[in-house]
Write a protein that holds these residues in place. Structure first.
Motif, mmCIF file in Angstrom:
data_model
loop_
_atom_site.group_PDB
_atom_site.id
_atom_site.type_symbol
_atom_site.label_atom_id
_atom_site.label_comp_id
_atom_site.label_asym_id
_atom_site.label_seq_id
_atom_site.Cartn_x
_atom_site.Cartn_y
_atom_site.Cartn_z
ATOM 1 N N UNK A 99 0.835 -1.202 0.000
ATOM 2 C CA UNK A 99 0.000 0.000 0.000
ATOM 3 C C UNK A 99 0.870 1.253 0.000
ATOM 4 N N UNK A 100 1.973 1.208 0.740
ATOM 5 C CA UNK A 100 2.878 2.347 0.776
ATOM 6 C C UNK A 100 3.547 2.599 -0.559
ATOM 7 N N UNK A 101 3.938 1.516 -1.235
ATOM 8 C CA UNK A 101 4.536 1.669 -2.561
ATOM 9 C C UNK A 101 3.534 2.283 -3.533
ATOM 10 N N UNK A 102 2.266 1.865 -3.396
ATOM 11 C CA UNK A 102 1.233 2.450 -4.240
ATOM 12 C C UNK A 102 1.059 3.934 -3.970
ATOM 13 N N UNK A 103 1.123 4.309 -2.685
ATOM 14 C CA UNK A 103 0.991 5.723 -2.330
ATOM 15 C C UNK A 103 2.141 6.538 -2.910
ATOM 16 N N UNK A 104 3.345 5.962 -2.872
ATOM 17 C CA UNK A 104 4.499 6.665 -3.446
ATOM 18 C C UNK A 104 4.329 6.842 -4.956
ATOM 19 N N UNK A 105 3.831 5.795 -5.608
ATOM 20 C CA UNK A 105 3.636 5.884 -7.057
ATOM 21 C C UNK A 105 2.607 6.955 -7.399
ATOM 22 N N UNK A 106 1.510 6.985 -6.656
ATOM 23 C CA UNK A 106 0.479 7.990 -6.930
ATOM 24 C C UNK A 106 0.992 9.402 -6.664
ATOM 25 N N UNK A 107 1.928 9.531 -5.740
ATOM 26 C CA UNK A 107 2.480 10.851 -5.451
ATOM 27 C C UNK A 107 3.272 11.407 -6.632
ATOM 28 N N UNK A 108 3.661 10.542 -7.553
ATOM 29 C CA UNK A 108 4.367 10.993 -8.755
ATOM 30 C C UNK A 108 3.407 11.334 -9.897
ATOM 31 N N UNK A 109 2.122 11.128 -9.657
ATOM 32 C CA UNK A 109 1.103 11.408 -10.668
ATOM 33 C C UNK A 109 0.709 12.878 -10.529
ATOM 34 N N UNK A 110 1.648 13.768 -10.870
ATOM 35 C CA UNK A 110 1.503 15.182 -10.541
ATOM 36 C C UNK A 110 0.319 15.845 -11.239
ATOM 37 N N UNK A 111 -0.040 15.373 -12.423
ATOM 38 C CA UNK A 111 -1.059 16.085 -13.195
ATOM 39 C C UNK A 111 -2.443 16.000 -12.564
ATOM 40 N N UNK A 112 -2.661 15.031 -11.653
ATOM 41 C CA UNK A 112 -3.984 14.892 -11.048
ATOM 42 C C UNK A 112 -3.966 15.055 -9.533
ATOM 43 N N UNK A 113 -2.846 15.519 -8.990
ATOM 44 C CA UNK A 113 -2.762 15.796 -7.552
ATOM 45 C C UNK A 113 -3.238 14.594 -6.743
ATOM 46 N N UNK A 114 -2.589 13.428 -6.965
ATOM 47 C CA UNK A 114 -3.046 12.191 -6.343
ATOM 48 C C UNK A 114 -2.171 11.740 -5.182
ATOM 49 N N UNK A 115 -1.275 12.575 -4.691
ATOM 50 C CA UNK A 115 -0.415 12.177 -3.594
ATOM 51 C C UNK A 115 -1.205 11.843 -2.338
ATOM 52 N N UNK A 116 -0.811 10.765 -1.665
ATOM 53 C CA UNK A 116 -1.469 10.365 -0.421
ATOM 54 C C UNK A 116 -0.415 9.954 0.593
ATOM 55 N N UNK A 117 -0.780 10.007 1.861
ATOM 56 C CA UNK A 117 0.122 9.556 2.917
ATOM 57 C C UNK A 117 0.181 8.033 2.922
ATOM 58 N N UNK A 118 1.306 7.497 3.382
ATOM 59 C CA UNK A 118 1.459 6.049 3.469
ATOM 60 C C UNK A 118 0.771 5.560 4.739
ATOM 61 N N UNK A 119 -0.330 4.846 4.567
ATOM 62 C CA UNK A 119 -1.093 4.357 5.716
ATOM 63 C C UNK A 119 -0.363 3.198 6.386
ATOM 64 N N UNK A 120 -0.333 3.195 7.714
ATOM 65 C CA UNK A 120 0.300 2.117 8.471
ATOM 66 C C UNK A 120 -0.725 1.113 8.985
ATOM 67 N N UNK A 121 -1.982 1.464 8.946
ATOM 68 C CA UNK A 121 -3.033 0.563 9.418
ATOM 69 C C UNK A 121 -3.282 -0.536 8.387
ATOM 70 N N UNK A 122 -3.927 -1.638 8.788
ATOM 71 C CA UNK A 122 -4.272 -2.687 7.820
ATOM 72 C C UNK A 122 -5.012 -2.108 6.623
ATOM 73 N N UNK A 123 -4.636 -2.575 5.437
ATOM 74 C CA UNK A 123 -5.212 -2.015 4.211
ATOM 75 C C UNK A 123 -5.709 -3.146 3.319
#
Length: 230
Positions: free
Chosen positions: A112-136
Motif C-alpha cells: 500500500x505504501x509503494x502504491x501511495x508513493x507511485x500515486x504521489x508521482x502522478x503530478x497532473x492529477x494531484x493524487x499524492x497520499x500519505x502512506x497508511x500504516x493501518x491494515x489495508x
C-alpha cells in the motif's frame, strides 16, 4: 477524458489496445490477473471503462492462438491465466480480500505504501497520499476463471505456484528447480541459527543460484531448438 468506453476505443484503436494487453499477458504469464477496473460506468471516465473491458477480453484472447499470431515472432506463446479479479468491488459485493499492509523488507515499505508513493508521482492529477500504516485490505470480486475457483477462497488456492512447475515437461529442469526449492526452504528455516560469518548461508545461496542458472539455460536451449519430426 473520453465520456465512454466506446469513444475511447474509437480513438485508441480497439484492436491495437487489446493487443497490448494480450502481449503483456503472454509475456508475463500470470496465474491470477487483478484488474483495477471492471468495464462499466462505475469505473469513472471512458479511459477507465475501456481498460476494464479490454482486460476482460484479453483474459481469454491471450489463450487463443488465432489472436495476434504475430506475437510468436517474439517467442511469445498463447497463455491462459486461471482467474480474473477486479479490485474495486464494494464490501458487500466482494468475494475475498488481500492484505496489502504487510511490510516488505527489500523495499522498506508495504505494498500500500509503494502504491501511495507511485500515486504521489502522478503530478497532473494531484493524487499524492500519505502512506497508511493501518491494515489495508483490498476487496476483490472474481469476474472470470477457467478452474471453477471458489470466489471466497484465497487468490492462489489450488494453483501450482511451485518452482518445478515452471519447467513444464522438461524432466532435468524440473529436478533442478525442485532442488532449488528445497534449498530455499532449508535456508529460510535455518536463518535464526546462522553462524555470525554467514558462510553456511552463502554456500546454500550459491547452490540455489547454480540450480536456477542451469535450469534456465536448459529451458532456453529447449525453446531455441528446432522441432523434431514425428
Amino acid at each position: 477524458f473520453s465520456h465512454s468506453a466506446e469513444e475511447t476505443l474509437a480513438k485508441w484503436g480497439e484492436r491495437e489496445a487489446l493487443g497490448d494487453i494480450v502481449l503483456a499477458l503472454r509475456r508475463y504469464r500470470p496465474d491470477v490477473v487483478i484488474s483495477r477496473f471492471a468495464g462499466d460506468t462505475g469505473d469513472g471516465h471512458g479511459h477507465h471503462q475501456a481498460v476494464g473491458l479490454l482486460v476482460r477480453r484479453a483474459f481469454r484472447a491471450a489463450a487463443d492462438p488465432a489472436e495476434y499470431p504475430e506475437h510468436a515472432a517474439a517467442g511469445l506463446q498463447p497463455w491462459q491465466a486461471s482467474r480474473l479479479y477486479v479490485d474495486r468491488g464494494p464490501l458487500e459485493g466482494a468475494d475475498c480480500q488481500l492484505d496489502v499492509s504487510t511490510w516488505l523488507l527489500p523495499w522498506g515499505a508495504t505494498p500500500a505504501g509503494l502504491g501511495a508513493r507511485a500515486r504521489s508521482r502522478h503530478h497532473s492529477q494531484d493524487m499524492g497520499t500519505a502512506e497508511a500504516l493501518a491494515p489495508a485490505p483490498v476487496r476483490m470480486k472474481l469476474i472470470d476463471s477457467i478452474d471453477q475457483a471458489d470466489p471466497a477462497a484465497d487468490l492462489l488456492a489450488g494453483l501450482d505456484v511451485s518452482l518445478p512447475r515452471l519447467a513444464g515437461e522438461d524432466g532435468l529442469a524440473r529436478t533442478l528447480l525442485a532442488s532449488a526449492a528445497d534449498e530455499i526452504a532449508a535456508a529460510s528455516t535455518g536463518l535464526p541459527g546462522l553462524e555470525p560469518s554467514g558462510r553456511g548461508l552463502r554456500v546454500r545461496l550459491g547452490t540455489i543460484l547454480d540450480h536456477l542458472r542451469r535450469a534456465s539455460a536448459r529451458l532456453e536451449d529447449s525453446a531455441a531448438a528446432p522441432p523434431t519430426a514425428d
